[in-house]
Structures are given as C-alpha cells and as structure tokens.
Write a protein that holds these residues in place. Sequence first.
Motif, PDB file in Angstrom:
ATOM      1  N   GLY A   8      58.466  13.818  30.253  1.00  0.00           N
ATOM      2  CA  GLY A   8      58.547  12.529  29.892  1.00  0.00           C
ATOM      3  C   GLY A   8      59.878  12.103  29.283  1.00  0.00           C
ATOM      4  N   GLU A   9      60.202  10.836  29.421  1.00  0.00           N
ATOM      5  CA  GLU A   9      61.408  10.342  28.897  1.00  0.00           C
ATOM      6  C   GLU A   9      61.333   9.993  27.329  1.00  0.00           C
ATOM      7  N   THR A  10      60.649   9.113  27.138  1.00  0.00           N
ATOM      8  CA  THR A  10      60.603   8.504  25.771  1.00  0.00           C
ATOM      9  C   THR A  10      59.872   9.281  24.731  1.00  0.00           C
ATOM     10  N   ALA A  11      59.755   9.170  23.758  1.00  0.00           N
ATOM     11  CA  ALA A  11      59.066   9.831  22.546  1.00  0.00           C
ATOM     12  C   ALA A  11      57.593   9.644  22.891  1.00  0.00           C
ATOM     13  N   ASP A  12      57.280   8.434  23.081  1.00  0.00           N
ATOM     14  CA  ASP A  12      55.851   7.926  23.215  1.00  0.00           C
ATOM     15  C   ASP A  12      55.407   8.487  24.567  1.00  0.00           C
ATOM     16  N   ASP A  13      55.876   8.615  25.534  1.00  0.00           N
ATOM     17  CA  ASP A  13      55.749   9.366  26.957  1.00  0.00           C
ATOM     18  C   ASP A  13      55.409  10.727  26.641  1.00  0.00           C
ATOM     19  N   ILE A  14      56.533  11.440  25.854  1.00  0.00           N
ATOM     20  CA  ILE A  14      56.271  12.812  25.914  1.00  0.00           C
ATOM     21  C   ILE A  14      54.884  13.188  25.037  1.00  0.00           C
ATOM     22  N   ALA A  15      54.565  12.445  23.973  1.00  0.00           N
ATOM     23  CA  ALA A  15      53.595  12.637  22.992  1.00  0.00           C
ATOM     24  C   ALA A  15      52.151  12.375  24.180  1.00  0.00           C
ATOM     25  N   LYS A  16      52.221  11.391  24.669  1.00  0.00           N
ATOM     26  CA  LYS A  16      50.961  11.121  25.714  1.00  0.00           C
ATOM     27  C   LYS A  16      50.824  12.244  26.786  1.00  0.00           C
ATOM     28  N   ARG A  17      51.759  12.751  27.327  1.00  0.00           N
ATOM     29  CA  ARG A  17      51.869  13.943  28.121  1.00  0.00           C
ATOM     30  C   ARG A  17      51.368  15.094  27.515  1.00  0.00           C
ATOM     31  N   GLU A  18      51.926  15.322  26.281  1.00  0.00           N
ATOM     32  CA  GLU A  18      51.487  16.422  25.516  1.00  0.00           C
ATOM     33  C   GLU A  18      49.873  16.566  25.298  1.00  0.00           C
ATOM     34  N   GLY A  19      49.587  15.142  24.933  1.00  0.00           N
ATOM     35  CA  GLY A  19      48.211  15.086  24.426  1.00  0.00           C
ATOM     36  C   GLY A  19      47.271  15.283  25.783  1.00  0.00           C
ATOM     37  N   ARG A  20      47.890  14.968  26.999  1.00  0.00           N
ATOM     38  CA  ARG A  20      46.934  14.923  28.028  1.00  0.00           C
ATOM     39  C   ARG A  20      47.046  16.490  28.717  1.00  0.00           C
ATOM     40  N   PHE A  21      47.963  17.143  28.370  1.00  0.00           N
ATOM     41  CA  PHE A  21      48.337  18.773  28.562  1.00  0.00           C
ATOM     42  C   PHE A  21      47.214  19.387  27.840  1.00  0.00           C
ATOM     43  N   ALA A  22      47.379  19.243  26.531  1.00  0.00           N
ATOM     44  CA  ALA A  22      46.380  19.865  25.650  1.00  0.00           C
ATOM     45  C   ALA A  22      44.908  19.496  26.000  1.00  0.00           C
ATOM     46  N   ARG A  23      44.503  18.513  26.427  1.00  0.00           N
ATOM     47  CA  ARG A  23      43.223  18.025  26.801  1.00  0.00           C
ATOM     48  C   ARG A  23      42.880  18.651  27.919  1.00  0.00           C
ATOM     49  N   GLU A  24      43.519  18.795  28.954  1.00  0.00           N
ATOM     50  CA  GLU A  24      43.504  19.610  30.231  1.00  0.00           C
ATOM     51  C   GLU A  24      43.175  20.951  29.867  1.00  0.00           C
ATOM     52  N   VAL A  25      44.260  21.896  29.246  1.00  0.00           N
ATOM     53  CA  VAL A  25      43.910  23.111  29.042  1.00  0.00           C
ATOM     54  C   VAL A  25      42.622  23.366  28.162  1.00  0.00           C
ATOM     55  N   ALA A  26      42.432  22.303  27.232  1.00  0.00           N
ATOM     56  CA  ALA A  26      41.046  22.616  26.349  1.00  0.00           C
ATOM     57  C   ALA A  26      40.022  22.589  27.391  1.00  0.00           C
ATOM     58  N   MET A  27      39.949  21.810  28.310  1.00  0.00           N
ATOM     59  CA  MET A  27      38.879  21.697  29.185  1.00  0.00           C
ATOM     60  C   MET A  27      38.957  22.692  30.222  1.00  0.00           C
ATOM     61  N   LEU A  28      39.862  23.102  30.662  1.00  0.00           N
ATOM     62  CA  LEU A  28      39.777  24.110  31.823  1.00  0.00           C
ATOM     63  C   LEU A  28      39.343  25.424  31.023  1.00  0.00           C
ATOM     64  N   SER A  29      39.666  25.756  29.780  1.00  0.00           N
ATOM     65  CA  SER A  29      39.493  26.969  28.959  1.00  0.00           C
ATOM     66  C   SER A  29      37.996  27.094  28.512  1.00  0.00           C
TER      67      SER A  29
END
Length: 164
Positions: A58-79
């Motif tokens: 992501g480019e902005t701090a807000d975008d980075i936070a959103k993508r990290e959140g999406r990543f964390a949710r996807e990993v939690a779901m997959l695991s």
Amino acid sequence: MESGVRFYSVDEFRLDPKWLIDPKHLFVGPQIGEGAHAKVYEGKYKNQTVAIKIVHKGETADDIAKREGRFAREVAMLSRVQHKNLVKFIGACKEPVMVIVTELLLGGTLRKYLLNMRPKCLDRHVAIGFALDIARAMECLHSHGIIHRDLKPGNNLVYFLLIN
C-alpha cells in the motif's frame, strides 16, 4: 445480525507461531495470477511446490493498515478452516513482505476450464460435481462465520487427479 464490521485487537493481528514460515525457504517462480491487492506466484517452500501470494503493502498509512488487516483476517481464516474442497494453508510471514503460502493446484481456474471446453458443453454430471464441491466448500466457510464475497469461476480452482 452482525453488520460485518469488526474491530480487531493487536493480538488478533499477530501470526500464530505454528503458521510462521521462514522466507529464506521460499523460492518465488513465475507469476500465475494477480488481483487488486496481491500477486500469486508458483514457487517452492522447502521441497514442496506451492502457491505464493505476495500482498501489496500500500501507499498511504491508511492503505497499509487496511491491507495489513485484510492479510491478518485471511491468514486467521485459512489457518482455522480446513476442508477437502478448500485450498490447504501452509503458512505465512509478515516480513520482509506479507506472504501467504498455500498448496498449488495445477488444474487452473474453473473459468479457464470452461473457456477451454468451448464450443462443447459441460457434461451435466461434471457440472453437478463442480456445484456440489463448491457448495460443500461454502458450507464449511459459512459454518465458521465466513462469507466468501467474491465467488466466481475465476476464483474457483479445479483439481484433477491424474491416473496413469
């Protein structure tokens, strides 16, 4: 009924150590897919052929936070969700980049399979088999409180058993 909006604690964004992989054991090969937020590559993890999803930071701090959140949710779901009709989760890492590693299914997408069949029609029994497999996978996700939200032929992988 829940709205789907949820706040996550700092602990929920930590990756369970049993799913952490060492990026030094990853070999990234050719790109096999791309979405709005990530690229997927064929690769190797240790001696296993895998799919490696590299999430854009992501480019902005807000975008980075959103993508990290999406990543964390996807990993939690997959695991936490395992089913024979869902791709097998192998692990993930957050540094130096956000990476999700899953089994690699070489059959391609259902969309590609259907396009390659043209002008022939899909056999009714095969179509019913695909529909049942997809429905069983969705039922598993729904039983864990997960809604796919992007169910389409391009996001369904086809797995073929090769019998000699």
